[in-house]
Design an enzyme around this catalytic site. Structure first.
Site, PDB file in Angstrom:
ATOM      1  N   THR A 114      -2.119  11.033  -1.293  1.00 51.54           N
ATOM      2  CA  THR A 114      -2.302  12.380  -0.741  1.00 51.54           C
ATOM      3  C   THR A 114      -3.509  13.053  -1.383  1.00 51.54           C
ATOM      4  OG1 THR A 114       0.040  12.665  -0.205  1.00 51.54           O
ATOM      5  CG2 THR A 114      -1.254  14.665  -0.487  1.00 51.54           C
ATOM      6  N   ASN A 118       2.694   3.997   8.784  1.00 55.48           N
ATOM      7  CA  ASN A 118       3.850   4.084   7.893  1.00 55.48           C
ATOM      8  C   ASN A 118       5.183   4.017   8.624  1.00 55.48           C
ATOM      9  OD1 ASN A 118       2.558   6.712   8.617  1.00 55.48           O
ATOM     10  ND2 ASN A 118       4.488   7.548   7.865  1.00 55.48           N
ATOM     11  N   GLN A 160      -0.057   1.818   3.087  1.00 54.85           N
ATOM     12  CA  GLN A 160       0.980   0.860   3.477  1.00 54.85           C
ATOM     13  C   GLN A 160       0.486  -0.582   3.462  1.00 54.85           C
ATOM     14  OE1 GLN A 160       4.044   1.678   3.717  1.00 54.85           O
ATOM     15  NE2 GLN A 160       3.933   3.903   3.942  1.00 54.85           N
ATOM     16  N   SER A 206      -1.568   4.503  -2.709  1.00 56.60           N
ATOM     17  CA  SER A 206      -0.558   4.938  -3.678  1.00 56.60           C
ATOM     18  C   SER A 206       0.101   3.704  -4.271  1.00 56.60           C
ATOM     19  CB  SER A 206       0.509   5.817  -3.022  1.00 56.60           C
ATOM     20  OG  SER A 206       0.103   7.167  -2.939  1.00 56.60           O
ATOM     21  N   GLY A 207       0.204   3.660  -5.581  1.00 60.02           N
ATOM     22  CA  GLY A 207       0.753   2.488  -6.232  1.00 60.02           C
ATOM     23  C   GLY A 207       2.224   2.259  -5.978  1.00 60.02           C
ATOM     24  N   HIS A 208       2.982   3.328  -5.746  1.00 61.88           N
ATOM     25  CA  HIS A 208       4.434   3.161  -5.632  1.00 61.88           C
ATOM     26  C   HIS A 208       4.860   2.441  -4.363  1.00 61.88           C
ATOM     27  CE1 HIS A 208       5.532   6.430  -2.689  1.00 61.88           C
ATOM     28  NE2 HIS A 208       4.341   6.852  -3.019  1.00 61.88           N
ATOM     29  N   THR A 260      -6.577  14.977 -17.702  1.00 59.53           N
ATOM     30  CA  THR A 260      -6.219  13.875 -18.580  1.00 59.53           C
ATOM     31  C   THR A 260      -5.595  12.739 -17.788  1.00 59.53           C
ATOM     32  OG1 THR A 260      -5.816  15.404 -20.400  1.00 59.53           O
ATOM     33  CG2 THR A 260      -4.834  13.220 -20.587  1.00 59.53           C
ATOM     34  N   CYS A 291       8.056  11.565   4.120  1.00 63.75           N
ATOM     35  CA  CYS A 291       7.483  12.899   3.916  1.00 63.75           C
ATOM     36  C   CYS A 291       7.943  13.886   4.971  1.00 63.75           C
ATOM     37  CB  CYS A 291       5.955  12.815   3.915  1.00 63.75           C
ATOM     38  SG  CYS A 291       5.314  11.791   2.584  1.00 63.75           S
TER      39      CYS A 291
END
Length: 406
Positions: free
Chosen positions: A77, A153, A181, A201-203, A241, A327
């Site tokens: 996102t 998705n 995806q 996105s890594g997840h 950071t 989402c």
């Protein structure tokens, strides 16, 4: 993955998020026990920076790109917003598809409004593939950027990114793809593909939640304009950071996914096909959405004729699946992706997305088949009490109500 007192959960919602891979969990846990800001110059900081650089190299290997073309973000996102904001130019339009994730559609509208430009939306065919003639028409407006997702998705339908890039570059537009995806599920070679920007996105493929990537192809992209200000992190393009444990977990997940990508995709595709065939054979009114071949190996979007998705999901609590995009959970409106593909509102409201992944087993699928078929028959009996059901699931007798109103 079990729950006390009920059947073990069968997790078929990988498009929402994948279980953290064991390799990623171990790497993240180890990084959490270490101290050090990756921007600090002392030994602990240098160790953290080294871990970040190693993770960057592992993700670059998965994507077939250079490590210095990657910017770490909190997820796709943020990466989508960063890409669209940086590529937008006053007076130049943005081109997106009708089936993009809200992280692209809403960002495109906001960016276009700020730049005093427009968003052109390209439609899709009934099978979810892009209407290329509409893309060519939209490119006549000389857009600054074309943003087309790599894989949908909700349906898993794949975009022909090679052709999109060729057409867009010939028109002088940059090309971005939300590949959330696709990455970690099918091979991608960014050196060959020539995309200008890509988000992930890594997840979605087994990294911890809260970490992602924006890929920026070297030498072809205008300067990245940060979304926030306050530091020189990521070469001044993404202040803040660095999330060292999340980044390390992302690198470990990328390495694990790359190790057996082709074999894993073939195994998952076989399980998905087995699931679809069994369910559609037992429940003849059930229809599959999206192109039968041009789709992710682990996605099955099924419409259960006359059986509302919310009732079906409630009737099979042992199955973790989704009515559509995670989402959009809780939204009262049916899937705009399915509506864009030509499904009716009733059909969209009777559609469930099942998505498989690296940890899905044959036993999971066999059990899921039983749960889905049983749920469909029980929901049908509750909604259409004046009908009888054959062993295969087809109804006989008086027709019951066709529409379900929540």
């Amino acid at each position: 993955m079990g729950r006390t007192g009920v059947d073990p959960l069968i997790y078929l919602d990988y498009n929402a998020t994948a279980p953290v891979r064991p390799e990623a969990l171990a790497a993240t846990t180890k990084a959490l026990t270490a101290v050090g800001n990756a921007s600090s110059v002392h030994a602990a900081g240098r160790d953290a920076a080294l871990a970040v650089n190693q993770a960057r190299e592992r993700v670059a290997a998965l994507l077939a790109c250079s490590p210095n073309e990657l910017i770490f973000t909190s997820g796709a996102t943020e990466a989508n917003n960063l890409a669209l904001r940086s590529a937008a130019r006053p007076g130049q339009s943005l081109v997106i598809s009708a089936v993009e994730h809200p992280a692209v559609t809403e960002a495109a509208v906001a960016v276009a409004d700020a730049a005093g430009s427009k968003v052109h939306t390209v439609g899709v065919h009934r099978d979810g593939t892009l209407r290329l003639e509409e893309l060519e028409e939209a490119l006549a407006t000389s857009p600054a950027l074309v943003s087309i997702m790599a894989a949908n998705n909700e349906t898993g339908v794949l975009s022909d990114l090679d052709l999109v890039v060729k057409i867009a570059h010939e028109a002088g537009a940059l090309v971005h793809s939300d590949a959330t995806q696709l990455v970690g599920r099918l091979p991608i070679d960014l050196r060959r593909l020539q995309l200008d920007l890509l988000s992930l996105s890594g997840h979605k493929f087994g990294a911890p939640q809260g970490v992602g990537i924006l890929y920026v192809r070297r030498g072809t992209m205008p300067a990245i304009r940060p979304l926030v200000h306050g530091g020189g992190h990521e070469r001044g393009r993404r202040p803040g950071t660095l999330n060292v444990p999340g980044i390390v977990g992302l690198g470990a997940a990328a390495e694990a996914a790359a190790r057996c990508l082709d074999q894993e995709a073939a195994r998952i595709r076989s399980l998905r096909d087995r699931f679809e065939t069994a369910v559609m054979t037992a429940l003849p009114g059930t229809r599959r959405n999206g192109h039968p071949d041009l789709r992710l190996p682990g996605v099955a979007s099924l419409t259960f004729d006359g059986l509302p998705a919310d009732a079906m999901l409630a009737a099979m609590p042992a199955i973790a699946a989704s009515e559509g995009s995670a989402c959009a959970a809780g939204a009262m409106e049916p899937s705009r992706v399915l509506l864009a593909m030509g499904l009716s509102r009733d059909e969209a409201e009777c559609t469930i997305r099942f998505s498989l992944g690296y940890a899905t087993t044959a036993d999971d699928i066999d059990s899921a088949i039983r749960h889905v078929i049983d749920a469909a028959r029980r929901v049908h009996a509750a909604l259409y009490p004046n009908t009888t059901t054959t062993a295969s699931g087809t109804a006989r007798g008086q027709e019951g109500p066709r529409r379900h109103d929540a």
